[in-house]
Scaffold this motif. Sequence first.
Motif, mmCIF file in Angstrom:
data_model
loop_
_atom_site.group_PDB
_atom_site.id
_atom_site.type_symbol
_atom_site.label_atom_id
_atom_site.label_comp_id
_atom_site.label_asym_id
_atom_site.label_seq_id
_atom_site.Cartn_x
_atom_site.Cartn_y
_atom_site.Cartn_z
ATOM 1 N N ALA A 1 0.818 -1.217 0.000
ATOM 2 C CA ALA A 1 0.000 0.000 0.000
ATOM 3 C C ALA A 1 0.853 1.268 0.000
ATOM 4 O O ALA A 1 0.434 2.289 -0.545
ATOM 5 N N ASP A 2 2.049 1.194 0.549
ATOM 6 C CA ASP A 2 2.901 2.378 0.619
ATOM 7 C C ASP A 2 3.797 2.546 -0.612
ATOM 8 O O ASP A 2 4.647 3.427 -0.651
ATOM 9 N N LEU B 1 2.432 2.599 -3.963
ATOM 10 C CA LEU B 1 1.571 2.875 -5.116
ATOM 11 C C LEU B 1 2.177 3.889 -6.082
ATOM 12 O O LEU B 1 1.929 3.815 -7.287
ATOM 13 N N GLY C 1 1.167 1.652 -8.847
ATOM 14 C CA GLY C 1 -0.288 1.742 -8.739
ATOM 15 C C GLY C 1 -0.962 1.875 -10.090
ATOM 16 O O GLY C 1 -2.002 1.258 -10.345
ATOM 17 N N TYR D 1 -3.462 -0.830 -11.588
ATOM 18 C CA TYR D 1 -4.810 -0.419 -11.986
ATOM 19 C C TYR D 1 -5.086 -0.824 -13.433
ATOM 20 O O TYR D 1 -6.165 -1.327 -13.755
ATOM 21 N N ALA E 1 -5.619 5.560 -5.283
ATOM 22 C CA ALA E 1 -5.262 6.029 -3.941
ATOM 23 C C ALA E 1 -4.964 4.873 -2.998
ATOM 24 O O ALA E 1 -4.220 5.041 -2.032
ATOM 25 N N THR E 2 -5.563 3.694 -3.286
ATOM 26 C CA THR E 2 -5.399 2.543 -2.390
ATOM 27 C C THR E 2 -5.312 1.249 -3.192
ATOM 28 O O THR E 2 -5.781 1.184 -4.343
ATOM 29 N N VAL E 3 -4.777 0.236 -2.573
ATOM 30 C CA VAL E 3 -4.771 -1.096 -3.182
ATOM 31 C C VAL E 3 -6.209 -1.594 -3.306
ATOM 32 O O VAL E 3 -6.559 -2.248 -4.288
ATOM 33 N N GLN E 4 -7.055 -1.250 -2.342
ATOM 34 C CA GLN E 4 -8.453 -1.675 -2.410
ATOM 35 C C GLN E 4 -9.142 -1.131 -3.649
ATOM 36 O O GLN E 4 -9.965 -1.819 -4.261
ATOM 37 N N GLU E 5 -8.823 0.080 -4.053
ATOM 38 C CA GLU E 5 -9.378 0.646 -5.290
ATOM 39 C C GLU E 5 -8.997 -0.227 -6.487
ATOM 40 O O GLU E 5 -9.818 -0.483 -7.370
#
Length: 172
Positions: A27-28, A30, A42, A46, A75-79
């Motif tokens: 996560a840090d 991206l 990231g 994506y 903005a996030t891995v979850q995205e």
Amino acid sequence: MLIAQSLLAEFEAQAPVTRKFLERLPADRLTWKPHSKSMTAGQLAYHLAFVPGGVVRGAQQDQIAPPGFQFPQPATVQEILDTFEQSIVTVREVLPSFDDAAMNATWRIVDGDQEIAAMPRVAFLRNIMLNHWYQHRGQFCVYLRLLEVPVPSSWGPSADEGSALQREPQPV
């Protein structure tokens, strides 16, 4: 077997492999990139998440304009993972709607009156939805390696993980 069913079977086999790669992105990291000309980790993740659903949506048309390549910075891995899940849903919904006649019909990229490319729809789906996807997964593998993240197995074992097809050594 219908052409679409064959492509869907391959997609279904490869989607969990791609998910393993995406889940490993720290996560840090991206915005990390290996070179100034490269996408960020990231952006590449994506893109890897978006490609199958985006391509199959494009295949619903008989022709499209040349795509503008925009690589959003998540903005996030979850995205990224949410985008991937939506992509999977889209492929599962759209791909089976193509019968063999539609798969063999000519699909085009046109820019105004100029034809840029013309091919059977199945060639577009094979080359861009799948082969292009695999190429970016390989690229992402290098990003993970450079980030010191254990690389998952894909077609076979990686230096960090055995293949599901590989048997564990048996004690003598």
